[in-house]
Design a protein around this motif. Structure first.
Motif, PDB file in Angstrom:
ATOM      1  N   MET A  12       0.666  -1.085  -0.111  1.00  0.00           N
ATOM      2  CA  MET A  12       0.057  -0.088   0.212  1.00  0.00           C
ATOM      3  C   MET A  12       0.763   1.279  -0.026  1.00  0.00           C
ATOM      4  SD  MET A  12      -3.033  -1.216  -0.088  1.00  0.00           S
ATOM      5  CE  MET A  12      -3.723   0.409   0.138  1.00  0.00           C
ATOM      6  N   ALA A  13       2.116   1.166   0.671  1.00  0.00           N
ATOM      7  CA  ALA A  13       3.035   2.203   0.781  1.00  0.00           C
ATOM      8  C   ALA A  13       3.916   2.591  -0.381  1.00  0.00           C
ATOM      9  CB  ALA A  13       3.707   2.245   2.039  1.00  0.00           C
ATOM     10  N   MET A  14       3.488   1.863  -1.760  1.00  0.00           N
ATOM     11  CA  MET A  14       4.499   1.979  -2.788  1.00  0.00           C
ATOM     12  C   MET A  14       3.570   2.321  -3.913  1.00  0.00           C
ATOM     13  SD  MET A  14       7.229  -0.559  -4.210  1.00  0.00           S
ATOM     14  CE  MET A  14       8.161  -0.312  -5.601  1.00  0.00           C
ATOM     15  N   PRO A  15       2.898   3.655  -3.728  1.00  0.00           N
ATOM     16  CA  PRO A  15       1.910   4.017  -4.927  1.00  0.00           C
ATOM     17  C   PRO A  15       2.563   4.012  -6.141  1.00  0.00           C
ATOM     18  CG  PRO A  15       2.209   5.900  -3.465  1.00  0.00           C
ATOM     19  CD  PRO A  15       3.058   4.306  -2.834  1.00  0.00           C
ATOM     20  N   ARG A  16       3.594   4.446  -6.422  1.00  0.00           N
ATOM     21  CA  ARG A  16       4.243   4.572  -7.660  1.00  0.00           C
ATOM     22  C   ARG A  16       4.287   3.353  -8.886  1.00  0.00           C
ATOM     23  NH1 ARG A  16       7.292   6.724 -11.575  1.00  0.00           N
ATOM     24  NH2 ARG A  16       9.292   6.021 -12.203  1.00  0.00           N
ATOM     25  N   ALA A  17       4.252   2.132  -7.990  1.00  0.00           N
ATOM     26  CA  ALA A  17       4.153   0.847  -9.000  1.00  0.00           C
ATOM     27  C   ALA A  17       2.881   1.251  -9.623  1.00  0.00           C
ATOM     28  CB  ALA A  17       4.440  -0.158  -8.069  1.00  0.00           C
ATOM     29  N   SER A  18       1.876   1.161  -9.031  1.00  0.00           N
ATOM     30  CA  SER A  18       0.342   1.369  -9.541  1.00  0.00           C
ATOM     31  C   SER A  18       0.210   2.406 -10.544  1.00  0.00           C
ATOM     32  CB  SER A  18      -0.630   1.345  -8.397  1.00  0.00           C
ATOM     33  OG  SER A  18      -0.868   0.251  -7.470  1.00  0.00           O
ATOM     34  N   LEU A  51      16.407   2.289  -5.876  1.00  0.00           N
ATOM     35  CA  LEU A  51      16.165   1.893  -4.381  1.00  0.00           C
ATOM     36  C   LEU A  51      17.457   1.100  -3.823  1.00  0.00           C
ATOM     37  CD1 LEU A  51      12.606   0.291  -4.659  1.00  0.00           C
ATOM     38  CD2 LEU A  51      13.166   2.333  -3.613  1.00  0.00           C
ATOM     39  N   ILE A  52      18.137   0.559  -4.663  1.00  0.00           N
ATOM     40  CA  ILE A  52      19.302  -0.208  -4.217  1.00  0.00           C
ATOM     41  C   ILE A  52      20.242   0.731  -3.603  1.00  0.00           C
ATOM     42  CG2 ILE A  52      20.723  -0.462  -6.416  1.00  0.00           C
ATOM     43  CD1 ILE A  52      20.387  -3.275  -3.594  1.00  0.00           C
ATOM     44  N   ASN A  53      20.434   1.839  -4.386  1.00  0.00           N
ATOM     45  CA  ASN A  53      21.360   2.924  -3.896  1.00  0.00           C
ATOM     46  C   ASN A  53      21.309   3.526  -2.427  1.00  0.00           C
ATOM     47  OD1 ASN A  53      22.759   3.026  -6.354  1.00  0.00           O
ATOM     48  ND2 ASN A  53      21.136   4.368  -7.461  1.00  0.00           N
ATOM     49  N   HIS A  75       6.745  11.570  -2.016  1.00  0.00           N
ATOM     50  CA  HIS A  75       5.562  10.751  -2.469  1.00  0.00           C
ATOM     51  C   HIS A  75       4.901  11.190  -3.648  1.00  0.00           C
ATOM     52  CE1 HIS A  75       1.730   8.953  -2.201  1.00  0.00           C
ATOM     53  NE2 HIS A  75       0.983  10.060  -2.594  1.00  0.00           N
ATOM     54  N   PRO A  76       4.575  10.622  -4.849  1.00  0.00           N
ATOM     55  CA  PRO A  76       4.619   9.168  -4.785  1.00  0.00           C
ATOM     56  C   PRO A  76       6.278   8.565  -5.216  1.00  0.00           C
ATOM     57  CG  PRO A  76       3.585   9.598  -6.729  1.00  0.00           C
ATOM     58  CD  PRO A  76       3.937  10.932  -5.929  1.00  0.00           C
ATOM     59  N   SER A  77       6.534   7.598  -4.358  1.00  0.00           N
ATOM     60  CA  SER A  77       7.951   7.179  -4.934  1.00  0.00           C
ATOM     61  C   SER A  77       8.097   5.651  -4.530  1.00  0.00           C
ATOM     62  CB  SER A  77       9.003   7.965  -4.196  1.00  0.00           C
ATOM     63  OG  SER A  77       9.150   7.675  -2.817  1.00  0.00           O
ATOM     64  N   SER A  78       8.907   4.955  -5.163  1.00  0.00           N
ATOM     65  CA  SER A  78       8.927   3.768  -4.720  1.00  0.00           C
ATOM     66  C   SER A  78       9.809   3.439  -3.326  1.00  0.00           C
ATOM     67  CB  SER A  78       9.871   2.811  -5.801  1.00  0.00           C
ATOM     68  OG  SER A  78       9.215   2.956  -6.918  1.00  0.00           O
ATOM     69  N   THR A  79      10.533   4.326  -2.989  1.00  0.00           N
ATOM     70  CA  THR A  79      11.121   4.402  -1.566  1.00  0.00           C
ATOM     71  C   THR A  79      10.310   4.273  -0.389  1.00  0.00           C
ATOM     72  OG1 THR A  79      11.303   6.718  -1.529  1.00  0.00           O
ATOM     73  CG2 THR A  79      13.286   5.474  -2.254  1.00  0.00           C
TER      74      THR A  79
END
Length: 91
Positions: A12-18, A51-53, A75-79
């Protein structure tokens, strides 16, 4: 050792993917149960190359999983996934 993993589609906390329409993948952390040290992570998702960085920097500088979990991310971000996934593993 504690392990937390979540499918990107369930975060739910990763809205960028959607937003970009790509909810494939997963986010997984391995954390030392005693020291809260991040021992490793598997990031397979949109923006995982970025993200890996953040995870690598956290590991190199000794930032604990709790500190990464409590970060305030754009927001919105994958982090934003760090907040939700690490909430399942951090004491």
């Amino acid at each position: 050792m504690r392990i937390a993993a979540k499918d990107v589609a369930a975060l739910m906390a990763m809205p960028r993917a959607s937003i970009v329409g790509d909810t494939r993948g997963m986010v997984k952390f391995v954390v030392d149960a005693e020291t809260d040290e991040i021992l490793g992570a598997a990031l397979l998702s949109i923006d995982s190359q970025e993200l890996i960085n953040s995870v690598a920097l956290a590991m190199r500088t000794g930032l604990t999983a709790s500190r990464l979990r409590d970060g305030i991310w754009t927001h919105p971000s994958s982090t934003e996934a760090f907040n939700e996934v690490l909430a399942n593993v951090v004491r």
